[in-house]
Design an enzyme around this catalytic site. Structure first.
Site, short mmCIF file in Angstrom:
data_model
loop_
_atom_site.label_atom_id
_atom_site.label_comp_id
_atom_site.label_asym_id
_atom_site.label_seq_id
_atom_site.Cartn_x
_atom_site.Cartn_y
_atom_site.Cartn_z
N SER A 1 0.83 -1.20 0.00
CA SER A 1 0.00 0.00 0.00
C SER A 1 0.87 1.27 0.00
CB SER A 1 -0.95 -0.04 1.19
OG SER A 1 -1.92 0.97 1.12
N HIS B 1 -8.66 -3.63 -1.52
CA HIS B 1 -7.35 -3.23 -1.03
C HIS B 1 -6.94 -4.04 0.21
CE1 HIS B 1 -4.01 -0.45 -0.83
NE2 HIS B 1 -4.20 -0.30 0.47
N ASP C 1 -9.75 -2.45 -6.15
CA ASP C 1 -8.89 -1.60 -5.33
C ASP C 1 -8.92 -0.17 -5.90
OD1 ASP C 1 -6.52 -0.32 -4.15
OD2 ASP C 1 -5.86 -2.33 -3.61
#
Length: 309
Positions: free
Chosen positions: A151, A278, A248
């Site tokens: 991320s 995500h 995502d």
């Protein structure tokens, strides 16, 4: 986002995932405290975990208790640049040790908004240089060190690869980018707010990027090392693996980045997981879809290592 857009195996778990108003400074502070206190050190057979400070930067070291493969990995945690810690990825980092005999160094970089750009990337660069300088004592060959991140950590990993490349010296063996947060300009797209992406939506994305960059978000003066998708020349970079879910928030920016890497002549394996949100593999690891995702990643790592023999 409607539940039928989410992978059936993940649907119920995603529905129960809490939505936190991180734009509220008091809530953000509380989440940071709770995250720090609740993350407990795992005791994993075959893995020794230690911590130290390097020029003011806290790092977490995961070493094999058995035979080392002389391979290293620098890990960068996620959290939207505003929350998270190295300790939260004890499981993932320990898995690298046990699967590949690696020594892993994880960076507890400084968080925004208290510490804005370039604090986080500077801390990652400090950790990289320390790893390079101390590779031999860690039973690692300095030319066999991966850079990886999840991320926001994936975005920092991509930026670190750029910085290491530009500085010269020993490059990363490869870059492993889990659904990386690459482009601040995504946060300025208000059309994405209505989609309400699971786990990390564009409202939260704006909070994270604004905390890191201030009023510069989306503007012309954002440096490449802050938002790696802004870099024009991607040639000469080490091989890349990039994994992303199709629902995502970062799906589009990640696909574009992977395509640009390939167009620049960089070996890039792109794995897109249908209907996955995500961070699904980290949040819900005991699902078939997560295990399949990690297997694709592991196959890439094994292929890179096979070329080094």
């Amino acid at each position: 986002m409607k539940p039928n857009k989410i992978h059936p195996e993940l649907r119920d778990a995603v529905a129960k995932f809490p939505s936190l108003p991180l734009h509220n400074r008091a809530v953000l502070f509380l989440v940071k405290v709770v995250t720090s206190l609740s993350a407990k050190t795992l005791k994993v057979p075959g893995v020794s975990i230690s911590t130290k400070r390097v020029n003011g930067v806290k790092i977490r070291i995961y070493s094999p208790t058995g035979k080392s493969s002389a391979v290293g990995l620098l890990w960068i945690h996620g959290g939207g640049l505003i929350i998270g810690s190295a300790k939260m990825n004890d499981r993932e980092c320990s898995d690298y040790v046990n699967k590949f005999g690696m020594t892993v160094v994880s960076v507890d970089y400084r968080l925004a908004p208290r510490h804005r750009y370039p604090a986080a990337i500077d801390d990652c660069f400090t950790a990289w240089n320390w790893f390079q300088e101390n590779a031999a004592s860690l039973q690692v060959k300095k030319e066999r060190i991966f850079i990886a991140g999840q991320s926001a950590g994936g975005g920092l990993a991509a930026a670190l690869v750029h910085r290491v490349h530009d500085q010269g010296g020993t490059p990363a063996l490869a870059q492993l980018l889990y659904y990386p947060m690459l482009d601040d300009r995504t946060a300025t797209r208000r059309d994405l707010d209505a989609i309400k992406h699971p786990i990390w939506n564009n409202s939260l994305n704006l909070v994270g990027w604004s905390a890191y960059l201030g009023d510069a978000v989306g503007g012309p003066a954002v440096p490449d090392y802050a938002a790696p998708a802004r870099r024009n020349n991607l040639s000469g970079l080490p091989p890349a693996w990039l994994g992303i879910g199709s629902i995502d928030l970062f799906h589009q920016e990640d696909i574009e980045y992977a395509e640009r890497l390939s167009a620049a002549g960089v070996q890039c394996q792109l794995d897109v997981i249908d209907m996955a949100p995500h961070g699904f593999d980290s949040l819900f690891p005991n699902t078939d879809v997560s295990r399949d995702f990690i297997a694709k990643h592991d196959n890439f790592v094994a292929a890179i290592l096979a070329k080094q023999v």
